[in-house]
Write a protein that holds these residues in place. Sequence first.
Motif, short mmCIF file in Angstrom:
data_model
loop_
_atom_site.label_atom_id
_atom_site.label_comp_id
_atom_site.label_asym_id
_atom_site.label_seq_id
_atom_site.Cartn_x
_atom_site.Cartn_y
_atom_site.Cartn_z
N ALA A 168 -11.81 10.83 -40.35
CA ALA A 168 -12.27 11.90 -39.47
C ALA A 168 -13.67 12.36 -39.87
O ALA A 168 -14.52 12.61 -39.01
N GLY A 169 -13.91 12.47 -41.17
CA GLY A 169 -15.23 12.87 -41.62
C GLY A 169 -16.29 11.89 -41.19
O GLY A 169 -17.38 12.28 -40.73
N ARG A 170 -15.98 10.61 -41.32
CA ARG A 170 -16.93 9.58 -40.90
C ARG A 170 -17.17 9.65 -39.39
O ARG A 170 -18.29 9.48 -38.91
N PHE A 171 -16.10 9.90 -38.65
CA PHE A 171 -16.19 10.00 -37.19
C PHE A 171 -17.07 11.17 -36.77
O PHE A 171 -17.91 11.04 -35.88
N TRP A 202 -13.80 16.21 -29.74
CA TRP A 202 -12.81 15.14 -29.82
C TRP A 202 -11.64 15.54 -30.72
O TRP A 202 -10.48 15.31 -30.40
N SER A 203 -11.97 16.15 -31.85
CA SER A 203 -10.93 16.53 -32.81
C SER A 203 -9.94 17.51 -32.20
O SER A 203 -8.72 17.27 -32.19
N GLU A 261 -6.10 17.02 -36.08
CA GLU A 261 -6.32 18.13 -37.00
C GLU A 261 -7.13 17.71 -38.23
O GLU A 261 -7.77 18.55 -38.86
N ALA A 262 -7.11 16.43 -38.55
CA ALA A 262 -7.88 15.96 -39.70
C ALA A 262 -9.37 16.20 -39.52
O ALA A 262 -10.12 16.27 -40.50
N GLY A 263 -9.83 16.33 -38.28
CA GLY A 263 -11.25 16.53 -38.03
C GLY A 263 -11.72 17.96 -38.12
O GLY A 263 -12.93 18.22 -38.09
N ASN A 264 -10.80 18.92 -38.24
CA ASN A 264 -11.21 20.33 -38.20
C ASN A 264 -12.16 20.70 -39.33
O ASN A 264 -13.26 21.22 -39.09
N PHE A 265 -11.76 20.46 -40.56
CA PHE A 265 -12.59 20.90 -41.68
C PHE A 265 -13.88 20.10 -41.82
O PHE A 265 -14.94 20.68 -42.09
#
Length: 481
Positions: free
Chosen positions: A72-75, A87-88, A153-157
């Motif tokens: 997610a961080g890379r995305f 998207w997240s 949810e992995a993309g939130n932080f």
Amino acid sequence: MTTQSQGGTMTRYRWIICAMLFFATTVNYMDRQVLSLTWADFIAPEFHWTNTDYGNITALFSLVYAIGMLFAGRFVDWMDTKKGYLWSIGIWSLGACVHAYCGIATAGILDGTWFVGFEEAKEVISHINDTARIVNVSVTLFIIARCVLAIGEAGNFPAAIKATAEYFPKKDRAFSTSIFNAGATAGALLAPLTIPFIAAAYGWEMSFIIIGALGFLWMGFWVFLYKKPDQNPRVSAAELAYIQQDKDEVSKVEQTEEKEGKKISLLQSFTYRQTWAFAVGKFMTDGVWWFYLLWAPAYLSKVYGLDSTQSAPMIFVLYLITLLSIIGGWLPTHFINKGMNPYAGRMKAMLIFAFFPVLVLFAQPLGSLSVWIPVCLIGLAGAAHQAWSANIFSTIGDMFPKSAIATITGIGGMAGGLGSALLQKGSGNLFDHCEDAHVTFMGFEGLEAGYFIMFIICALAYLVGWIIMKVLVPKYKPVII
């Protein structure tokens, strides 16, 4: 091209962005808790679930979330902040709403009855005699929905930390992060006050839909409100200068990297000691926060004999105390204003916060005086964790270029997720062993001995994590790519 408002008036638009991050994090935690607050009373009777079934669903959610944090961080770095966040939250809101239709899908798969309402689906399932198939199909469908939720949810932080780095100077990032990170506590407070009542009044399905729809509402505001500060007409020249005050400290090499759009690859990220310092800090401490959230109700029930109604006010107060973490975001700013560099100020503040969890060592010994003592001590430890969390997130912006912030956040989030999974699994096994074998430890016996052992681990985790971080990165050393 810079399009910010001209003039000397200092706008405060960065705090509107911080508020948006706070609400997104609040929705994130509410979506995550809908299942935990509805499965026992509403969902399990319909699908004949056991504790093991629920455990399998939550375990897979944690695993997918941990792995998802890495990518997610890379995305988010690839898509950039605005699109990455859209998207997240779009994916996780869809996943939240999809849960509501697992009953209809179960009826369709088992009976061929697809185009029915929620109540009709319940009726169909109630007439199916093969309980094992109902369990297998429904659990599989909920796992799929849960995985979609976890991926989003992995993309939130990663997205929130990246937005904070874009809108706040280094000296203010811990404070702004502590504010939006308090959304986790706000979500934990609001969920039990809303979700069970929605489920009771309108059905468990509507609790997923209503809470999930909040994310889509947030997206509508984000589309219109978020632009990079130097392209945002709502940001005055004075505010932009304040946001970009660290530019003078950026070396010519770093400026060249920004202009040329250089990126750190995922594999390259693991070659930096700074990455490992952040990952170790998250691995050591994230599980402690989840231990407090997931096991505090069971602790009050098993050790003090309180049912959910009796313990509800105590859980509410426990979460309320954790809001003190917002004060913790101010402390590193104080040190920085005194002349310390951001990383040194952050680490000094984190060392102070690392001593507060030691208070939980006294939770059980003093619990014989009043149950409110462990509740308050665990709440203070939770507040210390959130203050620690805000600062450890901010160390990424201190050490890495903005193009890599979400990627590094994702790596640390994965480490924290894995640490949490290990701690939660170990806690359950430890409690069963202590109870079955009547283990004695430091004057406590059985389940109480198990909890005291876990409190010791939670109390010392932050100091151990801080020491390892300090050994890996003893002084401020930004990554140059």
